[in-house]
Design a protein around this motif. Structure first.
Motif, mmCIF file in Angstrom:
data_model
loop_
_atom_site.group_PDB
_atom_site.id
_atom_site.type_symbol
_atom_site.label_atom_id
_atom_site.label_comp_id
_atom_site.label_asym_id
_atom_site.label_seq_id
_atom_site.Cartn_x
_atom_site.Cartn_y
_atom_site.Cartn_z
ATOM 1 N N THR A 161 0.807 -1.218 0.000
ATOM 2 C CA THR A 161 0.000 0.000 0.000
ATOM 3 C C THR A 161 0.845 1.274 0.000
ATOM 4 O O THR A 161 0.286 2.367 0.008
ATOM 5 N N THR A 162 2.179 1.142 0.052
ATOM 6 C CA THR A 162 3.027 2.336 0.128
ATOM 7 C C THR A 162 3.163 2.992 -1.243
ATOM 8 O O THR A 162 3.566 2.338 -2.207
ATOM 9 N N ARG A 163 2.815 4.259 -1.307
ATOM 10 C CA ARG A 163 2.884 4.959 -2.595
ATOM 11 C C ARG A 163 3.311 6.408 -2.405
ATOM 12 O O ARG A 163 3.373 6.910 -1.292
ATOM 13 N N GLY A 164 3.601 7.037 -3.525
ATOM 14 C CA GLY A 164 3.785 8.486 -3.576
ATOM 15 C C GLY A 164 4.841 9.029 -2.629
ATOM 16 O O GLY A 164 5.964 8.528 -2.569
ATOM 17 N N ASP A 165 4.442 10.065 -1.878
ATOM 18 C CA ASP A 165 5.369 10.764 -0.976
ATOM 19 C C ASP A 165 6.021 9.826 0.027
ATOM 20 O O ASP A 165 7.175 10.003 0.404
ATOM 21 N N ARG A 166 5.244 8.825 0.453
ATOM 22 C CA ARG A 166 5.785 7.929 1.468
ATOM 23 C C ARG A 166 6.972 7.152 0.917
ATOM 24 O O ARG A 166 7.935 6.912 1.615
ATOM 25 N N LEU A 167 6.876 6.745 -0.350
ATOM 26 C CA LEU A 167 7.998 6.044 -0.970
ATOM 27 C C LEU A 167 9.227 6.950 -1.006
ATOM 28 O O LEU A 167 10.334 6.513 -0.705
ATOM 29 N N ASP A 168 9.001 8.210 -1.336
ATOM 30 C CA ASP A 168 10.138 9.144 -1.424
ATOM 31 C C ASP A 168 10.800 9.327 -0.059
ATOM 32 O O ASP A 168 12.020 9.351 0.057
ATOM 33 N N ARG A 169 9.963 9.465 0.980
ATOM 34 C CA ARG A 169 10.513 9.656 2.333
ATOM 35 C C ARG A 169 11.349 8.452 2.754
ATOM 36 O O ARG A 169 12.372 8.575 3.420
ATOM 37 N N MET A 170 10.884 7.265 2.384
ATOM 38 C CA MET A 170 11.634 6.060 2.731
ATOM 39 C C MET A 170 12.922 5.968 1.959
ATOM 40 O O MET A 170 13.963 5.607 2.494
ATOM 41 N N ARG A 171 12.822 6.311 0.700
ATOM 42 C CA ARG A 171 13.997 6.216 -0.159
ATOM 43 C C ARG A 171 15.124 7.114 0.366
ATOM 44 O O ARG A 171 16.302 6.758 0.306
ATOM 45 N N GLU A 172 14.727 8.283 0.895
ATOM 46 C CA GLU A 172 15.726 9.199 1.442
ATOM 47 C C GLU A 172 16.441 8.618 2.652
ATOM 48 O O GLU A 172 17.589 8.941 2.924
ATOM 49 N N GLN A 173 15.748 7.793 3.423
ATOM 50 C CA GLN A 173 16.314 7.360 4.709
ATOM 51 C C GLN A 173 16.854 5.931 4.710
ATOM 52 O O GLN A 173 17.581 5.552 5.601
ATOM 53 N N VAL A 174 16.453 5.124 3.724
ATOM 54 C CA VAL A 174 16.795 3.705 3.765
ATOM 55 C C VAL A 174 18.278 3.490 3.460
ATOM 56 O O VAL A 174 18.891 4.254 2.709
ATOM 57 N N SER A 175 18.849 2.455 4.076
ATOM 58 C CA SER A 175 20.201 2.025 3.689
ATOM 59 C C SER A 175 20.312 0.534 3.990
ATOM 60 O O SER A 175 19.497 -0.019 4.707
ATOM 61 N N GLY A 176 21.309 -0.107 3.388
ATOM 62 C CA GLY A 176 21.488 -1.548 3.587
ATOM 63 C C GLY A 176 20.710 -2.328 2.552
ATOM 64 O O GLY A 176 21.266 -2.887 1.618
ATOM 65 N N TYR A 177 19.400 -2.399 2.752
ATOM 66 C CA TYR A 177 18.503 -2.983 1.748
ATOM 67 C C TYR A 177 17.103 -2.499 2.065
ATOM 68 O O TYR A 177 16.868 -1.951 3.147
ATOM 69 N N VAL A 178 16.192 -2.654 1.116
ATOM 70 C CA VAL A 178 14.798 -2.329 1.398
ATOM 71 C C VAL A 178 14.028 -3.639 1.518
ATOM 72 O O VAL A 178 14.237 -4.575 0.744
#
Lengths: 285, 418
Positions: A161-178
């Motif tokens: 269900t993750t879409r739009g802005d939420r994906l961007d916010r995660m992408r900015e903070q994620v490291s290692g793997y998703v």
């Protein structure tokens, strides 16, 4: 080795609850997973209110807590583990937030609340990264900062269900793997592999970090299909915790349970490798 | 997060939930702002109309003559026990089920502790023709059987939760798990001012009917605001409902009366706090989607709470209430099981009102602090005590309470009750 390097070939990422069903058996179970081919190990630090888990892992958490698993003991567990692959700590935010160091003495980080003391201790124990299912990116800045300070990766879970802005916010903070959640719901092994997986993988297709798919994978064939669909790795939890639970229910010798876990790990790792061969050649730049 | 509401009460609140739930939480936040805050499509008008026609609002603010004489203070009872269903819970349940309809959801789920929220949700679900599943801890099912029957009679499915000690906190966790699987067509009707934003603010807004009425009723009765408002506090929905329209009035003292249980000390080894006083004794933590005050051990594992009253038996509390206590606006106080039982009997005998055991805690505080609370006091009668009779008879028989009726009477007429 960094966490992302572990995904150079299709990775098998097993999950077990630390201390399930007891400290000693659990150590041998985690080590068995590495023997069976694990590339990264997600090791659960059990929390009393695991709202993201299904019944299988929830029961594993109850067993581990009843046997005395606790935060400091968890770090000792990680220090005792004889494995070379990266360990990722999976737990809930309250345990990270409450940790104030090894004692109430003056000095050091004792008394300081918030994510920093936990991350510092985790780094000291050799933990490579964290997954925190109840911490969305909106609340994650303090933990992200602490992880940066001590060199830990912070893995986020992308849901169907993750879409739009939420994906961007995660992408900015994620490291290692998703961690790509293959379906809605809580963790638990299922017999089918969801079509939601393809759509979820597509949404993170151009992210720089490796994509590991979890939720519902329990056979080598599942792993094969998921990797063939483009995943860089498969995360398997409930199917392994099930083996631990059966060992408890049938009062089996922990050595036999460890052997079965190693065999299951081999099956899943082989599936992941087989899946890579079926991939259409990637359109890499 | 939305621009209109940020879901924070000081450092408390927020949205600590699994990622799969975040889109549903965002959708709900949007619906809350449009329908509840902006009255889009006349939502709040319909809510208020249904609360009158179906719920029986407004509830009276009744002068309690015997208690007033006993304490030499004007004591008023805000009679939420007279609301349809016998407790304040309908304010929230009807509001949320109606909101679910406006959002186009096809199914509602809810947790329940004492069963009051479950019965209110089941009634609202039947009233608004929404299929309804209620999660309830097996311990609570055993001690609140009449409410289980009421939920089933209203057509709700009641699913026992067997993990942990089988009370409210396990039921909330289980309902969140259901929601994580079914968010696309299901709304989770949370029962208190707890959980991730927008629940604490939204539930408070529905419950604020209590203080909206009480405020104007008090003005009418006395020509001024009361000196104090007392309400029991578990999760805190009746509490914030009773306080909300008085928060900005510094002359009105607000008392949140928690369950002191059998003791305020904790057994960290066993993970048990023999009370439910998260405001009085809890520490900041994250539970069920919000940062708030929590009963927990040094590691952050959540403790098993205790209260003779199932509805107060919860290890957390609403983040807004925690914030108002931290800032000194609300006084967090507590009374123990014994005092609550005595207050139950006292109100029943003196005023002819059998209160819920939850409510009885507020009256126990009034008894203990007579004279300290000013000349005019409003006590929120959050619910009626019919559901608690079996518990009260058992618990009273175990104690030596001066005010208790002759317990032999229950052996004669009660048959199998003891």
């Amino acid at each position: 080795m960094t966490l992302s390097d572990a995904f150079d070939e299709p990775a098998f990422v097993p999950y077990l609850v630390a201390g399930d069903p007891d400290f000693g058996s659990s150590l041998s179970y985690v080590e068995a997973l590495e023997r069976g081919g694990a590339d990264v190990i997600e090791l659960g630090l059990p929390f009393s209110e695991p709202i993201a888990e299904g019944p299988t892992i929830q029961e594993g958490i109850v067993r581990a807590l009843s046997a005395g698993m606790a935060t400091e003991r968890y770090f000792e567990f990680v220090e005792r583990l004889d494995v070379d692959v990266p360990i990722v700590c999976m737990t809930y935010y309250n345990l990270i937030y409450q940790y104030t160091g090894t004692s109430g003495d003056a000095g050091g980080a004792a008394g300081e609340r918030g994510p920093r003391p936990f991350v510092e201790r985790a780094a000291g124990a050799g933990i490579a990264g964290l997954v925190v299912p109840d911490l969305p990116p909106e609340e994650a800045s303090p933990l992200r900062a602490a992880c940066d300070e001590f060199g830990l990766d912070l893995v986020f879970i992308v849901a169907p269900t993750t879409r739009g802005d939420r994906l961007d916010r995660m992408r900015e903070q994620v490291s290692g793997y998703v961690y790509v959640q293959a379906r809605l719901g809580t963790t638990g092994a299922r017999d089918d592999v969801s079509e939601q997986t393809d759509a979820s993988l597509e949404r993170v297709g151009d992210w720089e970090v490796p994509k590991a798919v979890g939720f519902g994978i329990k056979t080598g064939e599942h792993a094969e299909r998921i990797v063939a669909a483009g995943a860089d790795g498969v995360i398997v939890g409930s199917a392994l915790v099930d083996i631990v639970a059966e060992g408890v229910a049938e009062d089996r010798d922990p050595a036999d349970v460890a052997a079965e876990l190693a065999a299951k790990a081999e099956e899943l790792k082989a599936g992941a490798l087989a899946g890579a061969k079926q991939r259409t050649p990637p359109e890499h730049t | 997060m939305s621009s209109k509401t940020d879901g924070k009460f000081g450092e408390y609140g927020g949205q600590y939930v699994p990622e799969a739930l975040m889109p549903a939480i965002e959708e709900l936040t949007d619906a809350y702002e449009r329908y509840v805050l902006d009255n889009e499509d006349g939502f709040m008008d319909e809510f208020r109309r249904r609360m009158r026609e179906f719920g029986g609002r407004p509830t009276p603010l009744q002068p309690a003559e015997q208690l007033s004489a006993r304490y030499d203070t004007d004591v008023y009872l805000k009679r939420e026990d007279l609301l349809h269903g016998g407790a304040h819970k309908l304010n929230n349940a009807l509001g949320q089920v109606l909101l679910a309809k406006y959002m186009g959801k096809e199914r509602i789920i809810a947790e329940t502790g004492a069963g009051q929220h479950g019965t209110a949700t089941a009634m609202a679900g039947a009233h608004l023709d929404m299929p309804c599943e209620i999660y309830m801890g097996e311990t609570d099912i055993a001690r609140q059987r009449p409410n289980v029957f009421r939920m089933r009679i209203n057509g709700a499915e009641v699913t026992p939760v067997t993990t942990g000690r089988g009370t409210l906190k396990e039921a909330i966790s289980e309902t969140m798990r259901d929601w994580a699987k079914t968010v696309e067509n299901t709304h989770y009707v949370i029962g208190s001012i707890v959980g991730p934003h927008p629940f604490p603010a939204m539930v408070r807004d529905f419950q604020a009917l209590i203080s909206e009425e009480a405020r104007s009723q008090a003005q009418e009765a006395e020509g001024r605001l009361p000196d104090a408002v007392l309400a029991c506090a578990g999760g805190g929905s009746n509490t914030m409902g009773a306080f909300h329209n008085f928060v900005d009035e510094e002359s009105v003292d607000l008392y949140a009366v928690e369950a002191g249980g059998s003791s305020l000390s904790v057994d960290e080894e066993a993970g048990v706090a023999p009370n439910s006083a998260s405001l009085s004794t809890g520490e900041e933590g994250v539970l069920h989607g919000a940062r708030t005050r929590v009963l927990q051990d040094g590691d952050g594992q959540i403790m098993e709470s205790h209260s003779v009253s199932a509805g107060l038996d919860y290890a957390g509390v609403g983040p807004e209430l925690a914030h108002l206590v931290d800032t000194g606006r609300v006084d967090a106080v507590n009374v123990d099981d014994d005092a609550a039982l005595e207050a139950f009997h006292r109100l029943s005998q003196l005023e002819g009102v059998i209160p819920a055991l939850e409510t009885a805690h507020a009256f126990a505080y009034l008894e203990e602090h007579r004279g300290d609370l000013g000349e005019s006091v409003v006590v929120n009668v959050s619910g009626r005590g019919d559901k608690d009779l079996e518990t009260v008879i058992e618990e009273t028989a175990e104690r030596d309470l001066s005010i208790a009726p002759d317990m032999d009477l229950f052996r004669e007429i009660g048959g199998g009750m003891l």
